[in-house]
Scaffold this motif. Structure first.
Motif, PDB file in Angstrom:
ATOM      1  N   GLY A 188      -5.616  -3.107  20.379  1.00  0.00           N
ATOM      2  CA  GLY A 188      -7.054  -2.921  20.400  1.00  0.00           C
ATOM      3  C   GLY A 188      -7.855  -3.862  19.521  1.00  0.00           C
ATOM      4  O   GLY A 188      -7.313  -4.654  18.739  1.00  0.00           O
ATOM      5  N   ASN A 189      -9.155  -3.754  19.689  1.00  0.00           N
ATOM      6  CA  ASN A 189     -10.111  -4.553  18.939  1.00  0.00           C
ATOM      7  C   ASN A 189     -11.020  -3.627  18.173  1.00  0.00           C
ATOM      8  O   ASN A 189     -11.198  -2.475  18.539  1.00  0.00           O
ATOM      9  N   VAL A 190     -11.597  -4.159  17.133  1.00  0.00           N
ATOM     10  CA  VAL A 190     -12.646  -3.410  16.455  1.00  0.00           C
ATOM     11  C   VAL A 190     -13.922  -4.238  16.551  1.00  0.00           C
ATOM     12  O   VAL A 190     -13.906  -5.463  16.408  1.00  0.00           O
ATOM     13  N   SER A 191     -15.002  -3.561  16.892  1.00  0.00           N
ATOM     14  CA  SER A 191     -16.266  -4.227  17.155  1.00  0.00           C
ATOM     15  C   SER A 191     -17.153  -4.109  15.907  1.00  0.00           C
ATOM     16  O   SER A 191     -17.481  -3.009  15.484  1.00  0.00           O
ATOM     17  N   ILE A 192     -17.483  -5.248  15.307  1.00  0.00           N
ATOM     18  CA  ILE A 192     -18.232  -5.268  14.045  1.00  0.00           C
ATOM     19  C   ILE A 192     -19.597  -5.917  14.273  1.00  0.00           C
ATOM     20  O   ILE A 192     -19.671  -6.982  14.896  1.00  0.00           O
ATOM     21  N   PRO A 193     -20.697  -5.328  13.786  1.00  0.00           N
ATOM     22  CA  PRO A 193     -22.007  -5.982  13.921  1.00  0.00           C
ATOM     23  C   PRO A 193     -21.981  -7.335  13.209  1.00  0.00           C
ATOM     24  O   PRO A 193     -21.576  -7.413  12.046  1.00  0.00           O
ATOM     25  N   THR A 194     -22.391  -8.392  13.905  1.00  0.00           N
ATOM     26  CA  THR A 194     -22.354  -9.733  13.293  1.00  0.00           C
ATOM     27  C   THR A 194     -23.180  -9.769  12.013  1.00  0.00           C
ATOM     28  O   THR A 194     -22.887 -10.546  11.105  1.00  0.00           O
ATOM     29  N   LEU A 195     -24.203  -8.923  11.948  1.00  0.00           N
ATOM     30  CA  LEU A 195     -25.053  -8.885  10.755  1.00  0.00           C
ATOM     31  C   LEU A 195     -24.272  -8.558   9.487  1.00  0.00           C
ATOM     32  O   LEU A 195     -24.652  -8.988   8.398  1.00  0.00           O
ATOM     33  N   LEU A 196     -23.193  -7.777   9.626  1.00  0.00           N
ATOM     34  CA  LEU A 196     -22.419  -7.433   8.429  1.00  0.00           C
ATOM     35  C   LEU A 196     -21.870  -8.701   7.771  1.00  0.00           C
ATOM     36  O   LEU A 196     -21.838  -8.805   6.546  1.00  0.00           O
ATOM     37  N   PHE A 197     -21.479  -9.688   8.608  1.00  0.00           N
ATOM     38  CA  PHE A 197     -20.921 -10.926   8.060  1.00  0.00           C
ATOM     39  C   PHE A 197     -21.992 -11.817   7.429  1.00  0.00           C
ATOM     40  O   PHE A 197     -21.732 -12.508   6.459  1.00  0.00           O
ATOM     41  N   SER A 198     -23.183 -11.783   7.987  1.00  0.00           N
ATOM     42  CA  SER A 198     -24.235 -12.631   7.405  1.00  0.00           C
ATOM     43  C   SER A 198     -24.959 -11.956   6.232  1.00  0.00           C
ATOM     44  O   SER A 198     -25.618 -12.633   5.449  1.00  0.00           O
ATOM     45  N   GLU A 199     -24.815 -10.640   6.091  1.00  0.00           N
ATOM     46  CA  GLU A 199     -25.613  -9.921   5.083  1.00  0.00           C
ATOM     47  C   GLU A 199     -24.814  -9.267   3.957  1.00  0.00           C
ATOM     48  O   GLU A 199     -25.417  -8.744   3.016  1.00  0.00           O
ATOM     49  N   TYR A 200     -23.474  -9.257   4.036  1.00  0.00           N
ATOM     50  CA  TYR A 200     -22.721  -8.505   3.009  1.00  0.00           C
ATOM     51  C   TYR A 200     -23.017  -9.022   1.602  1.00  0.00           C
ATOM     52  O   TYR A 200     -23.113  -8.243   0.665  1.00  0.00           O
ATOM     53  N   ARG A 201     -23.191 -10.323   1.469  1.00  0.00           N
ATOM     54  CA  ARG A 201     -23.491 -10.871   0.156  1.00  0.00           C
ATOM     55  C   ARG A 201     -24.836 -10.367  -0.361  1.00  0.00           C
ATOM     56  O   ARG A 201     -24.980 -10.046  -1.540  1.00  0.00           O
ATOM     57  N   ASN A 202     -25.821 -10.268   0.537  1.00  0.00           N
ATOM     58  CA  ASN A 202     -27.126  -9.743   0.149  1.00  0.00           C
ATOM     59  C   ASN A 202     -27.071  -8.247  -0.179  1.00  0.00           C
ATOM     60  O   ASN A 202     -27.977  -7.703  -0.800  1.00  0.00           O
ATOM     61  N   LEU A 203     -26.014  -7.567   0.310  1.00  0.00           N
ATOM     62  CA  LEU A 203     -25.813  -6.157  -0.050  1.00  0.00           C
ATOM     63  C   LEU A 203     -25.002  -6.043  -1.349  1.00  0.00           C
ATOM     64  O   LEU A 203     -24.578  -4.948  -1.722  1.00  0.00           O
ATOM     65  N   ASN A 204     -24.781  -7.186  -2.011  1.00  0.00           N
ATOM     66  CA  ASN A 204     -24.005  -7.233  -3.263  1.00  0.00           C
ATOM     67  C   ASN A 204     -22.545  -6.819  -3.098  1.00  0.00           C
ATOM     68  O   ASN A 204     -21.968  -6.191  -3.983  1.00  0.00           O
ATOM     69  N   LEU A 205     -21.986  -7.163  -1.961  1.00  0.00           N
ATOM     70  CA  LEU A 205     -20.551  -6.943  -1.741  1.00  0.00           C
ATOM     71  C   LEU A 205     -19.838  -8.285  -1.869  1.00  0.00           C
ATOM     72  O   LEU A 205     -20.372  -9.313  -1.442  1.00  0.00           O
ATOM     73  N   ASN A 206     -18.647  -8.284  -2.456  1.00  0.00           N
ATOM     74  CA  ASN A 206     -17.852  -9.515  -2.426  1.00  0.00           C
ATOM     75  C   ASN A 206     -16.833  -9.433  -1.282  1.00  0.00           C
ATOM     76  O   ASN A 206     -16.760  -8.419  -0.575  1.00  0.00           O
ATOM     77  N   GLU A 207     -16.046 -10.490  -1.086  1.00  0.00           N
ATOM     78  CA  GLU A 207     -15.160 -10.565   0.069  1.00  0.00           C
ATOM     79  C   GLU A 207     -14.087  -9.466   0.045  1.00  0.00           C
ATOM     80  O   GLU A 207     -13.735  -8.912   1.090  1.00  0.00           O
ATOM     81  N   THR A 208     -13.566  -9.149  -1.132  1.00  0.00           N
ATOM     82  CA  THR A 208     -12.516  -8.125  -1.200  1.00  0.00           C
ATOM     83  C   THR A 208     -13.085  -6.752  -0.835  1.00  0.00           C
ATOM     84  O   THR A 208     -12.470  -5.988  -0.093  1.00  0.00           O
ATOM     85  N   GLU A 209     -14.283  -6.468  -1.336  1.00  0.00           N
ATOM     86  CA  GLU A 209     -14.934  -5.192  -0.978  1.00  0.00           C
ATOM     87  C   GLU A 209     -15.233  -5.133   0.517  1.00  0.00           C
ATOM     88  O   GLU A 209     -15.030  -4.092   1.161  1.00  0.00           O
TER      89      GLU A 209
END
Lengths: 126, 126, 126, 126
Positions: B12-33
């Motif tokens: 299977g696949n998991v469907s992720i909103p593309t916005l999560l990839f462009s905005e995680y840094r602005n949400l103060n998340l790092n790559e490991t989180e």
């Protein structure tokens, strides 16, 4: 309100094989490298087939220089490759291909699949 | 060969909103989180709604203790929450919800969307 | 507004192989049969693994009787199958599997893939 | 074998809101119209933004004339629209937009959502 939901929808989703999340560590990738690859995949899906280190690092917690170095190493280690393409007007351009990543992932999958089938077979024989 | 492709599909696949990839840094998340959150989402999609720090760290490059601490901080900072549920047989069980993450992402989206509309409006007025 | 977008997200997406849309006709399925299969897949993804003809026909333009007959024929023609399962409490229940559909689709894919490779090879030889 | 799985992957998936399957009937669409819309969405995702009635009917059980007529009616009833675009070289081209479909679907969703919230409220008041 309605237009906001439609706008949200248009941002779109990217569909990732769940195996990538369970196997990236076994492919000797760390979390930053994985997210860099996921960002390249997302850019490609949105029509930008050759995102620059500037564009990639702008959404990550790494600097442009670190991003550059990481891209170089991912190419060297065989996770991504740069392909030469020609437009209809004969203009050469470059793009990333993540096929090498999928090939490595399929290798892991086939290996796991084979091992689990052998275990099943042995269990049946016992 | 055929059965391998069907087995691959079933992963299977998991469907992720593309916005999560462009905005995680602005949400103060790092790559490991981010990858920890993506792993929780993947486990939930596969039917395991409360993966343990052992299960999560086993596929990541962090230790169980680090995973535990990171989960605690993500709850504290309001990215995930633990929900109490009751099965049909009345047994209590816990599960993760990533709704707080989606709410934060939607907040960012609405903010960006509003800003870009104001810029458009100003450009039109000029 | 925000809560509406999160609610929209929670309704979720279903990920369908694009090949199903280009090949269903070659699998001798018509549009109503295809949509019935897509509805079964959607119900399964949402956790209802054995939707009734009532539930299926309620969202379609066919009657319960027509739906029943169509399900019977799809089983007979080898597109879906009914599987017996046992819950943790030892209770038997039934569920649909669409694996036979994916197997037929993979067969078509491998056939097309093989043919196109033979054409490539012949073109190279000329 | 490995290359077959990678080739399968490259065919890709199309991600469809599950609501489209539960609500198309309420939008007064029948199964053939739904599949025509799904085929347009699939063509667009694959980079062909203006598939012809020939291309669409070739994978469906309807004739080119029937497909033409169905497209005309879907435009008239406000499910799809034809947009004029200009390429970088200034050449005009046409493409389909399925935004009107998503707007109708979001309308249904907001209506259902509102109704279910009112029922909840009433239940709480009782």
């Amino acid at each position: 309100m309605k237009s906001n939901i439609v706008a949200w929808m248009q941002e779109g989703n990217v569909s990732i094989p769940t195996l990538l999340f369970s196997e990236y560590r076994n492919l000797n990738l760390n979390e930053t490298e994985l997210v860099l690859l996921l960002n390249i995949i997302t850019f490609i899906e949105k029509g930008n087939e050759f995102p620059t280190p500037e564009e990639l690092s702008a959404r990550m917690t790494i600097t442009i220089a670190e991003c550059n170095e990481m891209l170089r190493r991912l190419i060297q280690r065989g996770f991504i490759e740069i392909m030469d393409q020609y437009s209809n007007e004969g203009i050469r351009f470059e793009k990333y291909s993540v096929n090498p990543l999928w090939e490595k992932l399929v290798d892991r999958f086939l290996l796991n699949h084979q091992v689990s089938r052998q275990i099943e077979k042995k269990t049946e024989e016992t």
